[in-house]
Design an enzyme around this catalytic site. Structure first.
Site, PDB file in Angstrom:
ATOM      1  N   LYS A   1     -10.061   1.597  14.657  1.00 28.99           N
ATOM      2  CA  LYS A   1      -8.679   1.773  14.972  1.00 28.99           C
ATOM      3  C   LYS A   1      -8.652   1.948  16.379  1.00 28.99           C
ATOM      4  O   LYS A   1      -7.672   1.569  17.059  1.00 28.99           O
ATOM      5  CB  LYS A   1      -8.091   3.315  14.524  1.00 28.99           C
TER       6      LYS A   1
ATOM      7  N   TYR B   1     -14.850   3.387  10.603  1.00 27.99           N
ATOM      8  CA  TYR B   1     -13.460   3.203  10.332  1.00 27.99           C
ATOM      9  C   TYR B   1     -12.481   3.757  11.699  1.00 27.99           C
ATOM     10  O   TYR B   1     -11.729   2.936  12.167  1.00 27.99           O
ATOM     11  CB  TYR B   1     -12.797   3.968   9.079  1.00 27.99           C
TER      12      TYR B   1
ATOM     13  N   GLY C   1       0.559  -1.240   0.002  1.00 26.75           N
ATOM     14  CA  GLY C   1      -0.102   0.035  -0.030  1.00 26.75           C
ATOM     15  C   GLY C   1       0.812   1.236   0.061  1.00 26.75           C
ATOM     16  O   GLY C   1       2.211   1.065  -0.105  1.00 26.75           O
TER      17      GLY C   1
ATOM     18  N   SER D   1      -4.558   6.142  13.809  1.00 25.46           N
ATOM     19  CA  SER D   1      -4.810   7.496  13.092  1.00 25.46           C
ATOM     20  C   SER D   1      -5.301   8.469  14.092  1.00 25.46           C
ATOM     21  O   SER D   1      -5.982   8.053  15.134  1.00 25.46           O
ATOM     22  CB  SER D   1      -6.061   6.999  12.259  1.00 25.46           C
TER      23      SER D   1
END
Ligand code: NAD
Ligand code: UD1
Length: 349
Positions: free
Chosen positions: A159, A155, A12, A131
């Site tokens: 995390k 999302y 990635g 994040s």
């Protein structure tokens, strides 16, 4: 020193830049990726840039037995994996709202599968891609690591959940260590222009949108709101160069290898905020490319401003962001202009 590493999601955007820095620092990374959001070409380019061959296994982190087989094979080859750098995840905020179960399955279920495989094979060190989104609406700025968690979408919840799992995982055995690196807004590309961010479809994030406007793939930038209480009314973020971010991972691996145990959450950001218009104007100035824009209403769920307190990263890892916004723009533009269609672009010799 830890030498052999597993890098999940190594094909990635951030994983590929980190691979290069790990190779440069003398590590031997093995990539494990299902290529759901990447392609093998990126790894050929990392090989070309580093002059090193990279071992790659195509697989899904939710497949625990594939991970155990990989760890066992490395042990038998006398190159036991000593730590894992874990990037593999789905990362589109909007998609996570539409498909929450896929996000929890991939990001949380995938990490559990990875930890179980590591436990089976006695691997006790993990660096995790977290994040700044875990903090949610800022109660105070800059965000320090003890800022309460309040993610605002699935999302972000994945995390925060994984961070909790890692805390508990470390708590259960004092031989384990996990570092959750809380990235602010990584942008830019390797200065070679050979690897960079290659979003599929319409970019969700600001910087790849700017570069696609500049290269002629999009007509204009949509600026989401100019009525925030910020320097010029547009949203402010802490952008950091992806190479600085990559170096942060090398330092986190070294931090664990030097005997630090337990769980640590660490911000990786510059400590400086830049507005949407400041970023677009800096990009225009240093690249000479126009970035026309229109002002649209605010994007739902956005906060006005966010930036990091990076002092823990400096104290524990010896890390600081060295590359400024201009360098991020120049390097990001080099990548975009030389690869207008990302890794699908015809490779010109
Ligand atoms: P990316 O999509 O470019 O890379 C993720 C890689 O993981 C891809 O190569 C994908 O194919 C792989 N992958 C996904 N699910 C997998 C699975 N189940 N098994 C094996 N491989 C799998 O994303 P990126 O921008 O490089 O982000 C890397 C990590 O950093 C992610 O965990 C992301 O959530 C986190 N992060 C990214 C940002 C950002 O702005 N890019 C910000 C904060 C955190
Ligand atoms: C977004 C995600 C965050 C994720 C991060 C990854 C949301 C709500 N948050 O954060 O969870 O970790 O990406 O880097 O999606 N902007 C525009 N026009 C655009 C795109 C963005 O004006 O086309 C503005 C936004 O309103 C914001 C700034 O640019 O003020 C940065 O946006 P973006 O790059 O999406 O990052 P974040 O919102 O910080």
């Amino acid at each position: 020193m830890t030498k052999s590493l597993l890098v999940t999601g190594g094909a990635g955007y951030i994983g590929s830049h980190t691979l290069l820095e790990l190779l440069k620092a003398g590590y031997k990374p093995v990539v494990f990726d299902n290529f759901s959001n990447s392609c093998a070409e990126v790894l050929s380019r990392v090989e070309e840039l580093s002059g090193c061959a990279i071992d790659v296994i195509e697989g899904d982190i939710r497949d625990k037995s594939a991970l155990v087989r990989l760890f066992e094979a490395r042990r038998l080859a006398n190159e036991p994996v000593e730590a894992v750098v874990h990037f593999a995840a789905l990362k589109a905020v909007g998609e996570s709202v539409e498909k929450p179960t896929e996000y929890y399955d991939n990001n949380v279920g995938g990490t559990l599968s990875l930890l179980k495989a590591m436990d089976t094979c006695g691997i006790r060190k993990l660096v995790f891609s977290s994040s700044a989104t875990v903090y949610g609406e800022p109660l105070r700025l800059p965000y320090t690591e003890d800022h309460p968690f309040a993610p605002t979408n699935p999302y972000g919840h994945t995390k925060a959940m994984v961070e909790q799992i890692l805390k508990d995982w470390c708590h259960a055995s004092d031989e384990r260590s996990a570092v959750a690196l809380r990235y602010f807004n990584p942008i830019g590309a390797h200065p070679s222009g050979r690897i960079g961010e290659a979003p599929q479809g319409r970019p969700n994030n600001l910087f790849p949108f700017i570069t696609q406007v500049a290269v002629g793939k999009r007509d204009k930038l949509s600026v989401f709101g100019d009525d925030y209480e910020t320097v010029d009314g547009t949203g402010v973020r802490d952008y950091l160069h992806v190479v600085d971010l990559a170096i942060g991972h090398v330092l986190a691996v070294a931090y664990m290898a030097s005997g630090n145990r337990g769980f640590q959450g660490i911000n990786l950001g510059t400590g400086r905020g830049t507005s949407v218009l400041e970023l677009a104007r800096t990009f225009e100035r240093v690249t000479g490319r126009p970035v026309p824009y229109e002002i649209l209403p605010r994007r739902p769920g956005d906060i006005a401003q966010a930036w990091a307190d990076p002092t823990v990263a400096a104290a524990l890892l010896g890390w600081r962001a060295n590359r400024d916004i201009e360098e991020m723009c120049i390097d990001g533009w080099r990548w975009q202009s030389q690869n207008p269609d990302g890794y699908q672009s015809v490779v010109k010799k």
